[in-house]
Design a protein around this motif. Structure first.
Motif, PDB file in Angstrom:
ATOM      1  N   ILE A  77       0.843  -1.200   0.000  1.00 30.11           N
ATOM      2  CA  ILE A  77       0.000   0.000   0.000  1.00 30.11           C
ATOM      3  C   ILE A  77       0.877   1.248   0.000  1.00 30.11           C
ATOM      4  N   GLN A  78       1.854   1.281   0.876  1.00 33.29           N
ATOM      5  CA  GLN A  78       2.729   2.450   1.003  1.00 33.29           C
ATOM      6  C   GLN A  78       3.474   2.756  -0.294  1.00 33.29           C
ATOM      7  N   ASP A  79       3.930   1.696  -0.967  1.00 35.62           N
ATOM      8  CA  ASP A  79       4.724   1.872  -2.185  1.00 35.62           C
ATOM      9  C   ASP A  79       3.866   2.025  -3.434  1.00 35.62           C
ATOM     10  N   ASN A 125     -12.548   7.274  13.684  1.00 39.03           N
ATOM     11  CA  ASN A 125     -12.872   8.432  14.530  1.00 39.03           C
ATOM     12  C   ASN A 125     -11.909   8.657  15.683  1.00 39.03           C
ATOM     13  N   ASN A 126     -11.280   7.615  16.189  1.00 35.21           N
ATOM     14  CA  ASN A 126     -10.353   7.799  17.298  1.00 35.21           C
ATOM     15  C   ASN A 126      -9.091   8.499  16.800  1.00 35.21           C
ATOM     16  N   GLU A 127      -8.737   9.621  17.428  1.00 36.66           N
ATOM     17  CA  GLU A 127      -7.643  10.451  16.922  1.00 36.66           C
ATOM     18  C   GLU A 127      -6.292   9.741  16.979  1.00 36.66           C
ATOM     19  N   VAL A 128      -6.085   8.917  17.993  1.00 37.62           N
ATOM     20  CA  VAL A 128      -4.811   8.197  18.115  1.00 37.62           C
ATOM     21  C   VAL A 128      -4.683   7.159  16.999  1.00 37.62           C
ATOM     22  N   GLN A 129      -5.763   6.442  16.742  1.00 39.96           N
ATOM     23  CA  GLN A 129      -5.726   5.456  15.668  1.00 39.96           C
ATOM     24  C   GLN A 129      -5.613   6.126  14.308  1.00 39.96           C
ATOM     25  N   LEU A 130      -6.336   7.219  14.103  1.00 39.94           N
ATOM     26  CA  LEU A 130      -6.246   7.946  12.842  1.00 39.94           C
ATOM     27  C   LEU A 130      -4.829   8.444  12.582  1.00 39.94           C
ATOM     28  N   ALA A 131      -4.164   8.908  13.639  1.00 45.31           N
ATOM     29  CA  ALA A 131      -2.790   9.397  13.488  1.00 45.31           C
ATOM     30  C   ALA A 131      -1.859   8.266  13.061  1.00 45.31           C
ATOM     31  N   GLU A 132      -2.115   7.056  13.565  1.00 49.63           N
ATOM     32  CA  GLU A 132      -1.286   5.922  13.165  1.00 49.63           C
ATOM     33  C   GLU A 132      -1.478   5.584  11.694  1.00 49.63           C
ATOM     34  N   TRP A 133      -2.724   5.558  11.238  1.00 54.03           N
ATOM     35  CA  TRP A 133      -2.960   5.281   9.817  1.00 54.03           C
ATOM     36  C   TRP A 133      -2.214   6.300   8.956  1.00 54.03           C
ATOM     37  N   LYS A 134      -2.335   7.569   9.308  1.00 61.11           N
ATOM     38  CA  LYS A 134      -1.685   8.619   8.523  1.00 61.11           C
ATOM     39  C   LYS A 134      -0.175   8.469   8.547  1.00 61.11           C
ATOM     40  N   ASP A 135       0.378   8.220   9.729  1.00 61.26           N
ATOM     41  CA  ASP A 135       1.824   8.088   9.881  1.00 61.26           C
ATOM     42  C   ASP A 135       2.375   6.914   9.076  1.00 61.26           C
ATOM     43  N   LYS A 136       1.579   5.851   8.972  1.00 64.59           N
ATOM     44  CA  LYS A 136       2.033   4.644   8.277  1.00 64.59           C
ATOM     45  C   LYS A 136       1.602   4.593   6.819  1.00 64.59           C
ATOM     46  N   GLY A 137       1.051   5.683   6.310  1.00 63.64           N
ATOM     47  CA  GLY A 137       0.815   5.787   4.882  1.00 63.64           C
ATOM     48  C   GLY A 137      -0.334   4.992   4.341  1.00 63.64           C
ATOM     49  N   LEU A 138      -1.485   5.046   5.039  1.00 63.42           N
ATOM     50  CA  LEU A 138      -2.683   4.428   4.472  1.00 63.42           C
ATOM     51  C   LEU A 138      -3.920   5.198   4.920  1.00 63.42           C
ATOM     52  N   VAL A 139      -4.961   5.069   4.137  1.00 58.43           N
ATOM     53  CA  VAL A 139      -6.275   5.636   4.469  1.00 58.43           C
ATOM     54  C   VAL A 139      -7.202   4.469   4.753  1.00 58.43           C
ATOM     55  N   TYR A 140      -7.759   4.454   5.943  1.00 55.14           N
ATOM     56  CA  TYR A 140      -8.581   3.340   6.432  1.00 55.14           C
ATOM     57  C   TYR A 140     -10.021   3.542   6.003  1.00 55.14           C
ATOM     58  N   SER A 364     -22.067   8.427   7.057  1.00 54.91           N
ATOM     59  CA  SER A 364     -22.749   9.708   6.848  1.00 54.91           C
ATOM     60  C   SER A 364     -22.159  10.810   7.724  1.00 54.91           C
ATOM     61  N   LYS A 365     -21.364  10.406   8.726  1.00 52.78           N
ATOM     62  CA  LYS A 365     -20.752  11.380   9.630  1.00 52.78           C
ATOM     63  C   LYS A 365     -19.300  11.703   9.245  1.00 52.78           C
ATOM     64  N   ILE A 366     -18.852  11.133   8.134  1.00 56.03           N
ATOM     65  CA  ILE A 366     -17.495  11.359   7.648  1.00 56.03           C
ATOM     66  C   ILE A 366     -17.567  12.287   6.436  1.00 56.03           C
ATOM     67  N   ASP A 367     -16.759  13.335   6.411  1.00 52.03           N
ATOM     68  CA  ASP A 367     -16.751  14.266   5.281  1.00 52.03           C
ATOM     69  C   ASP A 367     -15.861  13.702   4.178  1.00 52.03           C
ATOM     70  N   PRO A 368     -16.422  13.303   3.050  1.00 49.51           N
ATOM     71  CA  PRO A 368     -15.612  12.706   1.981  1.00 49.51           C
ATOM     72  C   PRO A 368     -14.648  13.685   1.336  1.00 49.51           C
ATOM     73  N   ALA A 369     -14.876  14.966   1.502  1.00 48.22           N
ATOM     74  CA  ALA A 369     -13.984  15.958   0.905  1.00 48.22           C
ATOM     75  C   ALA A 369     -12.674  16.097   1.673  1.00 48.22           C
ATOM     76  N   THR A 370     -12.690  15.743   2.952  1.00 45.59           N
ATOM     77  CA  THR A 370     -11.498  15.958   3.770  1.00 45.59           C
ATOM     78  C   THR A 370     -10.932  14.699   4.395  1.00 45.59           C
ATOM     79  N   TYR A 371     -11.755  13.654   4.549  1.00 45.35           N
ATOM     80  CA  TYR A 371     -11.285  12.448   5.236  1.00 45.35           C
ATOM     81  C   TYR A 371     -10.087  11.842   4.498  1.00 45.35           C
ATOM     82  N   GLY A 372      -9.037  11.565   5.251  1.00 44.85           N
ATOM     83  CA  GLY A 372      -7.847  10.935   4.683  1.00 44.85           C
ATOM     84  C   GLY A 372      -6.921  11.861   3.934  1.00 44.85           C
ATOM     85  N   THR A 373      -7.259  13.151   3.899  1.00 46.79           N
ATOM     86  CA  THR A 373      -6.427  14.109   3.155  1.00 46.79           C
ATOM     87  C   THR A 373      -5.879  15.222   4.037  1.00 46.79           C
ATOM     88  N   GLU A 374      -6.294  15.271   5.288  1.00 45.11           N
ATOM     89  CA  GLU A 374      -5.845  16.342   6.183  1.00 45.11           C
ATOM     90  C   GLU A 374      -4.817  15.833   7.180  1.00 45.11           C
TER      91      GLU A 374
END
Length: 374
Positions: A77-79, A125-140, A364-374
């Motif tokens: 995924i990362q590569d 939604n959990n900020e700690v878990q979201l930070a890990e996904w971002k740090d490791k180069g994937l969008v969950y 429905s509670k996730i903004d598709p315009a920003t999720y995984g890109t911020e």
């Protein structure tokens, strides 16, 4: 969190968001196509993605290990070798410590329907878990959840005496500790190696879903199944997207993928339920044995389940380096309880009902315009 889109609005976006050219991409799941995480989660998922997008999004699906080995999925995924893949975080614990910390609670749960949606809710939604996904180069974009794992063995394992010295395939985490605690020898190998291990005698048992009696032909090499719940697995993404690929999609395309995740998760857990029942019946019809655990083995598991649940906070901090382990584990447990309550009056074999609930409570509670890109 603000509700950005209703299900009606999501549908409207998909109806009006036709793209001008196909978006082709590669999708990978290392499980064989007979396993629901590949069959429902990738093969039928790809068909659904094309249908919902009107032919705009076109996944090219690979199943099995032809493209990526289980431990290589995250790197793939990362590569950008693949644009989306299933990745079991237990294979890369040092890369995904947060996901593995909450997997330590897997021994305490046995309901895959509640788990698949609760883990998705938590992981998006959990900020700690979201930070890990971002740090490791994937969008969950959604979870998997196995049925409760049971023991499938080449000789009977019904009590603690019969556990002694048995080489038992595990997938790491708390179940490996339990096997050792019960007198067995944990062997941490991918599920793709269970059959050959049992056939060659390097394994005496495998812990996995009973659906694998048929899906992986384990009934040919494991004639003795003990219905002892040794927890379940849900760590890592069912669909983990490459961030650059995700960033290049339109909001409308992301909405399509969100709805595809919601419906495919419903299909995964429904298929697993049917396959577990079918696997046990097929094994018995072929002359195999299905046992309930004897009291000493059942009691040992129950005591260990309580112990490992109580220790989850300490392990999250000491073993996985989580800065505020109590908050992380508490949020995960609360989310699991939330979904247990939400599903209390829902027909968990109703694909449409499960899809609608996932869309309403998660996507429905996730903004598709920003999720995984911020």
């Amino acid at each position: 969190m603000k509700k950005f889109l209703t299900c009606t609005a999501l549908a409207g976006m998909m109806m009006t968001g036709a793209a001008t050219a196909e978006t082709n991409f590669i999708a990978n799941s290392f499980y064989d196509g007979a396993v629901p995480m590949s069959g429902e989660g990738y093969v039928r998922w790809a068909e659904l993605v094309q249908e919902l997008s009107g032919g705009d999004l076109v996944p090219e699906v690979y199943t099995g290990t032809v493209l990526l080995a289980p431990r290589a999925a995250l790197q793939g995924i990362q590569d950008n070798v693949v644009q989306v893949a299933h990745h079991a975080a237990i294979y890369t614990p040092s890369d995904l410590p947060v996901s593995n910390a909450v997997q330590e609670l897997g021994f305490a749960y046995s309901d895959p329907v509640a788990a698949i949606f609760a883990v998705t809710d938590f992981s998006m939604n959990n900020e700690v878990q979201l930070a890990e996904w971002k740090d490791k180069g994937l969008v969950y974009l959604g979870a998997y959840a196995t049925p409760a794992y049971v023991l499938m063995c080449s000789s009977p394992v019904r009590n603690l005496e019969e556990m002694k010295g048995k080489r038992i395939r595990t997938a790491g985490s708390a179940v490996s500790v339990w096997v050792e605690d019960a007198g067995g020898i944990p062997v941490n190998v991918p599920s793709s190696e269970m059959y050959t291990g049992l056939e060659r005698g390097t394994l005496d048992c495998a812990t996995n879903a009973a659906s694998d009696l048929v899906d992986r032909s384990l009934m040919e090499v494991a004639e003795h199944t003990t219905l002892l719940s040794t927890g379940m697995y849900y760590s890592g993404p069912q669909w983990g997207y490459n961030p650059d690929f995700w960033a290049g999609l339109t909001a409308e395309q992301r909405v399509v993928l969100m709805e595809a995740s919601a419906r495919s998760m419903a299909r995964i857990v429904i298929a697993y339920g049917s396959k577990v029942d079918a696997g046990l019946e097929a094994s018995k019809a072929a002359g195999g044995n299905v046992y309930e655990p004897e009291q000493d083995l059942a009691d040992h598991v129950a005591e260990f389940r309580d112990r490992t649940t109580a220790a989850a906070v300490e392990k999250a901090g000491a073993d996985f380096g989580v800065a505020d382990p109590e908050a992380l584990i508490g949020d995960f447990q609360a989310t699991m309880q939330k979904w247990t309550d939400l599903l209390a009056d829902v027909d968990t074999t109703d694909e449409d009902a499960l899809t609608a609930l996932a869309m309403e409570e998660i996507f429905s509670k996730i903004d598709p315009a920003t999720y995984g890109t911020e």
